[in-house]
Design an enzyme around this catalytic site. Structure first.
Site, mmCIF file in Angstrom:
data_model
loop_
_atom_site.group_PDB
_atom_site.id
_atom_site.type_symbol
_atom_site.label_atom_id
_atom_site.label_comp_id
_atom_site.label_asym_id
_atom_site.label_seq_id
_atom_site.Cartn_x
_atom_site.Cartn_y
_atom_site.Cartn_z
ATOM 1 N N GLY A 11 0.790 -1.114 0.201
ATOM 2 C CA GLY A 11 -0.398 -0.181 0.531
ATOM 3 C C GLY A 11 0.862 1.045 -0.280
ATOM 4 N NE ARG A 72 -1.223 -4.877 -0.374
ATOM 5 C CZ ARG A 72 -1.877 -3.684 -0.230
ATOM 6 N NH1 ARG A 72 -2.690 -3.427 -0.824
ATOM 7 N NH2 ARG A 72 -2.023 -2.840 0.538
ATOM 8 C CG ASP A 103 4.744 -7.328 7.719
ATOM 9 O OD1 ASP A 103 3.611 -6.921 6.633
ATOM 10 O OD2 ASP A 103 3.981 -7.687 8.397
ATOM 11 C CB THR A 126 2.837 0.559 5.977
ATOM 12 O OG1 THR A 126 1.556 0.166 6.380
ATOM 13 C CG2 THR A 126 3.941 0.887 6.821
ATOM 14 C CG ASP A 128 -1.542 -0.558 8.130
ATOM 15 O OD1 ASP A 128 -1.664 0.393 7.973
ATOM 16 O OD2 ASP A 128 -1.333 -1.041 6.896
ATOM 17 C CG ASP A 130 1.830 -2.975 9.828
ATOM 18 O OD1 ASP A 130 2.927 -2.496 9.646
ATOM 19 O OD2 ASP A 130 1.256 -4.301 9.579
ATOM 20 N NE ARG A 172 -2.884 -4.738 5.212
ATOM 21 C CZ ARG A 172 -2.687 -5.657 4.369
ATOM 22 N NH1 ARG A 172 -2.152 -6.277 4.047
ATOM 23 N NH2 ARG A 172 -2.431 -4.872 2.963
#
Ligand code: ADP
Ligand code: F6P
Length: 319
Positions: A11, A72, A103, A126, A128, A130, A172
Site C-alpha cells: 500500500g 501487490r 513487512d 506504510t 499502518d 504495524d 489492517r
C-alpha cells in the site's frame, strides 16, 4: 557498489515520494548511478526499470502517493519469479536495492538477497505503523492527521444533531491509527483489535452518557476491530442512539505528507543509501526515540509489535 535501484511496494503511504527523492539525491551526490523500478516487484519482474537523475525527483517532496507506483505482486512469492527479477537487475549491473514498503515487501526483499546476492535495504513505508522494530513508519503521521481532520469535521455535525459517530479508520490488524487519532480527537471510545471489548458494555456506557445529558459520542473504530454495523445496531437498540457510521477509507492513504513524515523520509532515505554504500545487505532502517538506526531485516521481522496500552489507558481517563 556503483548502481542501485529503488522501488515502492504494498500500500502506498504519504512520504514515499519524499523518501524516493532523498534516496535518489543522496545516492547521486555520493557518485552512484540510480534506477527507479515501477510498480514494485511487478515492475521488477517485467523489467520496468529506468535511469533516474536529479530532475526525476523534482517537485515531489510535497506529493502523496509514489511516482514509482506501487503494486501487490503475488507471483513474487515463487522462486522462479524472483529469479527473473534478479536477472533483470543483474543485466543492468544493479547491485543494491532500496525497498520502501511494509513487512510483506521486506520478506520479498530478503528472499531476493538470500537467493540472488542483491544487497537490499528496507525503508518502512506504510500508514499502518504495524512494524514492531520501529517507533514510526513513513505515512503514519500523515494518515493520523487526515483521520483527525475527519474526526473534527464529524464532531461538528454530530454534536449539532446529538448523534453518535462511529468513525472507521484503516490499519489492517494494527490499532495505532485508531489509537493516536482517537486520543488526539478526544474520542469517547477507541476500539482496536489489540484490546478486547464488549459491545453491550459500550452500549451501556453510551446509554449512561445519554442519561446524564451527553448525547453525542465519538467512537473511533479500527479496521481490525470487528463489525462497525453490528455495533451501530446494538447502540440503536440499547442506547436508542441516532448513530452514523463513516468510513474514512483511502483518503487516509493520500495527501501531502506532514512535516514529521517528510523528516522521516529524509532521514530514512539518507540512512538507506549509507547502508548500501557500506556494502551491507538484509538491513532495514527505523527510528527509536528520535534516533535513526539500521538493523538486521530478519531480526526486525521476528519482533512482535507491542501495543501502547499505556496510551490506550490514558485515553479512557480523558473523556
Ligand atoms: P506490505 O509490504 O505493505 O506489507 P504486502 O503484504 O501486500 O504489503 O506485500 C507487498 C508485496 O511484497 C506483495 O505483493 C509481494 O509482491 C511481496 N511479498 C509479500 N510477502 C511475500 C513473501 N512471503 N515472499 C515473497 N514476496 C512477498
Ligand atoms: O496497509 C495499508 C492499508 O491501507 C491498510 O490500512 C488497509 O487494510 C489496506 O492497505 C487497504 O488495501 P487496498 O488499497 O489494497 O484496498
Amino acid at each position: 557498489m556503483k548502481k542501485i535501484a529503488i522501488l515502492t511496494s504494498g500500500g502506498d503511504a504519504p512520504g514515499m515520494n519524499a523518501s524516493i527523492r532523498a534516496c535518489v539525491r543522496r545516492a547521486l551526490n555520493f557518485g552512484l548511478e540510480v534506477y527507479g523500478v515501477e510498480r514494485g516487484y511487478e515492475g521488477l519482474v517485467h523489467n520496468e526499470i529506468f535511469k533516474m537523475d536529479t530532475h526525476s525527483v523534482c517537485d515531489i517532496i510535497q506529493r502523496g502517493g509514489t511516482i514509482l507506483k506501487s503494486a501487490r505482486c503475488l507471483e513474487f512469492k515463487k522462486p522462479e519469479t524472483r529469479k527473473i527479477a534478479a536477472d533483470n537487475l543483474k543485466k543492468l549491473g544493479i547491485e543494491g536495492l532500496v525497498v520502501i514498503g511494509g513487512d510483506g515487501s521486506f520478506t520479498g526483499a530478503k528472499l531476493l538477497s538470500d537467493e540472488h546476492g542483491i544487497n537490499i535495504v528496507g525503508i518502512p513505508g506504510t500508514i499502518d505503523n504495524d512494524l514492531a522494530y520501529t517507533d514510526y513508519t513513513l505515512g503514519f503521521d500523515t494518515a493520523v492527521n487526515t483521520a483527525l481532520w475527519a474526526i473534527n469535521a464529524l464532531r461538528d455535525t454530530m454534536t449539532s444533531h446529538d448523534r453518535v459517530s462511529i468513525i472507521k479508520v484503516m490499519g489492517r490488524h494494527c490499532g495505532d491509527i485508531a489509537l493516536y487519532s482517537g486520543i488526539c480527537g478526544g474520542a469517547e471510545f477507541i476500539l482496536v483489535p489489540e484490546v478486547p471489548y464488549d459491545i453491550q458494555e459500550v452500549a451501556a456506557a453510551i446509554k449512561q452518557n445519554a442519561e446524564r445529558g451527553k448525547m453525542s459520542n465519538i467512537i473511533v473504530f479500527a479496521e481490525g476491530a470487528g463489525n462497525e454495523n453490528e455495533l451501530k445496531t446494538v447502540l440503536q437498540v440499547i442506547a436508542h442512539s441516532d448513530v452514523k457510521v463513516t468510513t474514512i477509507g483511502h483518503i487516509q492513504r493520500g495527501g501531502a505528507p506532514s512535516m514529521a513524515d517528510r523528516m522521516l523520509a529524509a532521514r530514512f532515505g539518507a540512512r538507506a543509501i549509507d547502508v548500501l554504500l557500506a556494502g551491507l545487505t538484509n538491513r532495514v532502517v527505523g527510528i527509536k526515540g528520535n534516533e535513526v538506526f539500521d538493523m538486521d531485516l530478519t531480526e526486525a521481522l521476528s519482533m512482535k509489535k507491542v501495543f501502547r496500552k499505556d496510551l490506550y489507558d490514558i485515553a479512557s481517563t480523558l473523556c
